[in-house]
Design an enzyme around this catalytic site. Structure first.
Site, short mmCIF file in Angstrom:
data_model
loop_
_atom_site.label_atom_id
_atom_site.label_comp_id
_atom_site.label_asym_id
_atom_site.label_seq_id
_atom_site.Cartn_x
_atom_site.Cartn_y
_atom_site.Cartn_z
N ASP A 25 0.83 -1.21 0.00
CA ASP A 25 0.00 0.00 0.00
C ASP A 25 0.87 1.27 0.00
OD1 ASP A 25 0.98 0.04 2.57
OD2 ASP A 25 -0.98 0.22 3.56
N ASP A 98 7.38 4.89 21.55
CA ASP A 98 7.28 6.34 21.64
C ASP A 98 6.07 6.67 22.50
OD1 ASP A 98 7.63 9.13 20.84
OD2 ASP A 98 8.62 8.32 19.06
N ASP A 199 7.98 11.99 23.99
CA ASP A 199 7.87 13.13 23.09
C ASP A 199 7.71 14.44 23.88
OD1 ASP A 199 7.43 13.65 20.13
OD2 ASP A 199 5.66 14.64 20.95
N GLU A 256 12.49 13.59 25.28
CA GLU A 256 12.87 14.60 24.29
C GLU A 256 12.70 15.95 24.97
OE1 GLU A 256 11.67 16.03 19.79
OE2 GLU A 256 10.11 15.56 21.22
N ASP A 330 13.27 13.91 12.73
CA ASP A 330 12.99 15.35 12.62
C ASP A 330 14.17 16.13 12.05
OD1 ASP A 330 10.49 15.08 13.87
OD2 ASP A 330 11.34 15.36 15.87
C1 NOJ Z 1 8.56 15.81 18.51
C2 NOJ Z 1 8.53 14.70 17.50
O1 NOJ Z 1 9.80 14.15 17.39
C3 NOJ Z 1 8.02 15.31 16.22
O2 NOJ Z 1 8.16 14.43 15.13
C4 NOJ Z 1 6.59 15.72 16.43
O3 NOJ Z 1 6.13 16.39 15.28
C5 NOJ Z 1 6.44 16.65 17.64
N1 NOJ Z 1 7.21 16.23 18.77
C6 NOJ Z 1 5.01 16.72 18.06
O4 NOJ Z 1 4.60 15.49 18.60
#
Ligand code: NOJ
Length: 560
Positions: A25, A98, A199, A256, A330
């Site tokens: 997909d 996560d 996160d 994070e 990111d």
């Molecule tokens: C940090 C994450 O690594 C990122 O990918 C995400 O967009 C933002 N937090 C919001 O959850």
């Protein structure tokens, strides 16, 4: 120093959407990951960090969760997840999930209920406020452009969303919210997860006054970060979370946490604090950003890079534990950002990974990093998928920025650089899917792919295997004390690690030309073993005087 399995581990991050598609997909899935477990075992990594696989409408590719206890339809089912967990555990690897609990999706039942009326028991699960003089409750901008507030017509109130408007922020001051989250975490622990990556976990406590943020004259919105990062109750909540769920299990946890110095970081990860084990700091990721944020490109320098890395190494050692990363979902690809992704791609990718992995801390590898995947330049904005990138592009171009200028920033910093499909082989779509991939594959997959890298003993991939193996062989790589040497060298980042009678000498040339290294003091050691290198080296070379070739790195183990 206290020993721990997660200090000795290497973590590999999977962004499931882009890793491997099993059902044509065009979207990666859990069965796809399962089909690659032997590859991951062969690589030697110990822990897999899975970016979110929970049910989600995918406004932000899974970082907007509508059900914490279900699997995203595109990725499979909870049975697939259990098979993945068992496949990892059977191979002696661990699974880190996560945990996205600063916000949910606006399609999460809590928010659906919350939105229904001011009287709903779920209203207070989120951060609702009246407007001020017909405007938003304060001047905060969203991290994904535009206002951080969304107006809700029926109730004539606004809700806070630090990220997209489909990611409303949870109200952590509400005890029921916290209890629900701990219950959900416990459910996953009972299902056998081995840890959590949390996160933006330092954004969960906001200054209840929600005051206006500082605003530059030419900007529409202010920055609320002083009021939502490291807020008044964040440590209380993390200690509560630790006591309620984490403490009773032998887990790996990493938060994070942008916007902290090593001193502030120790409040989260200090060994005596009972909060988290590690955090992702961002100082080294900000070195090529100007005063207007990530899209404002400025050159980085070895001088600053070395200073920041050393500050974190020495600031944390003995009191906490570092995470080591140059890539994730990111960030742009490390070889394009800090190395040379053209002429010296192989040499510079090996050098950068060596420089990072030999430091004190737990190394994190992001999928594709191990084969030296590079940034991508799509012809048109239509090919980009990331909400942060698209929102920013539309915002700045509507205000007059030339498209070329915006694209230059996107080429350098856009998150889709990290999200193009994993390159497995030379076939169509790099072997990622037999359907149409959700995002275009990087054209260089003919040259850069896992299959070719396995076949080539000299590849970046084999170098990563050696780095991981060296960590298992020499405890000095895990536990040795870090010390910077030659802090002002123009081109070479040199440091040592020390443990008992041993010294690990790490020298990395960050230049595209030859550079000289003169440090006679290391001649005095009676045994020397070259354990990592990225060029052929004459073993008898004189340690006091070395000429390093472009992007050359060497790691010597010395003993008295
Ligand atoms: C940090 C994450 O690594 C990122 O990918 C995400 O967009 C933002 N937090 C919001 O959850």
């Amino acid at each position: 120093m206290q020993q721990a399995w997660w200090k000795e581990s290497v973590v590999y991050q999977i962004y499931p959407r882009s890793f491997m598609d099993s059902n044509a997909d065009g979207i990666g899935d859990l069965q796809g990951i399962i089909s690659k477990l032997d590859y991951l075992k062969w690589l030697g990594v110990d822990v897999i960090w899975l970016s979110p696989v929970y049910r989600s409408p995918n406004d932000d590719n899974g970082y907007d969760i509508s059900d914490y206890q279900e699997i995203m339809n595109e990725f499979g089912t909870i049975r697939d997840w259990e098979q993945l967990r068992d496949g990892l555990h059977d191979r002696g690897m661990k699974l880190m999930m996560d945990l996205v609990v600063n916000h949910t999706s606006d399609e999460h039942p809590w928010f659906v209920e919350s939105r229904k009326s001011k009287e709903s028991p779920y209203r207070d699960y989120y951060i609702w406020r009246d407007g001020k003089d017909g405007n938003e409750p304060n001047n905060w901008g969203s991290i994904f452009s535009g206002s951080a507030w969304e107006y809700d017509v029926p109730s004539d109130q606004y809700y806070l969303h630090l990220f997209s408007k489909k990611q409303p922020d949870l109200n952590w001051e509400n005890t029921s919210v916290r209890e629900e989250i701990y219950k959900m975490m416990q459910w996953w622990i009972d299902k056998g997860v081995d840890g959590f990556r949390m996160d933006v976990i330092n954004m969960i406590s906001k200054d209840p006054e929600l005051p206006d943020g500082e605003k530059q004259e030419d900007q529409t919105y202010g920055s609320g970060h002083l009021s939502f990062m490291n807020g008044p109750h964040v440590h209380e909540y993390l200690q509560e979370m630790n006591k309620s769920v984490l403490n009773n299990h032998d887990l790996i946890t990493v938060g994070e946490i942008p916007g902290v110095s090593p001193e502030l970081a120790l409040l989260y990860i200090g060994s005596e604090r009972q909060e988290l084990q590690m955090l992702f700091q961002f100082e080294h990721m900000d070195l090529d950003s100007g005063s207007n944020g990530k899209w404002d490109l400025v050159p980085w320098s070895l001088f600053d890079f070395r200073k920041v890395m050393s500050k974190w190494q020495t600031g944390i050692q003995g009191r906490g534990w570092n995470s080591l990363y140059l890539n994730n979902h990111d960030q742009p690809r490390l070889v394009s950002r800090f190395g040379d992704d053209f002429r010296y791609r192989v040499e510079s990718a090996k050098m950068l990974s060596t420089c990072l992995h030999m430091m004190q801390g737990t190394p994190f590898i992001y999928q594709g990093e191990e084969i030296g995947m590079t940034n991508v330049q799509f012809d048109s904005i239509e090919d980009y998928k990331d909400i942060e990138t698209l929102n920013w592009f539309h915002d700045v171009t509507s205000k007059g920025m030339e498209i070329d200028e915006a694209m230059t920033s996107i080429f350098a910093k856009g998150r889709d650089n990290a999200r193009t499909p994993m390159q497995w082989n030379t076939s169509d779509h790099a072997g990622f899917t037999s359907g149409t991939p959700w995002i275009r594959v990087n054209q260089n997959h003919d040259e850069i792919n896992v299959e070719s890298a396995i076949a080539d003993e000299d590849s970046i991939l084999h170098h990563y295997r050696k780095l991981i193996e060296a960590r298992k062989t020499h405890s000095i790589i895990v536990y040795g004390e870090y010390e910077l040497i030659q802090p002002n060298h123009m081109h070479i980042y040199g440091y040592i690690r020390k443990l008992d009678t041993q010294v690990l000498l790490v020298i990395c040339n960050f230049a595209f030309h030859q550079a000289d290294w003169n440090m006679p003091v290391y001649r005095a050691y009676s045994t020397k073993q070259l354990i990592i290198h990225n060029y052929p080296v004459d073993d008898n070379s004189d340690l006091g005087q070395i000429k390093l070739r472009p992007y050359e790195c060497r790691v010597y183990l010395l003993d008295k």
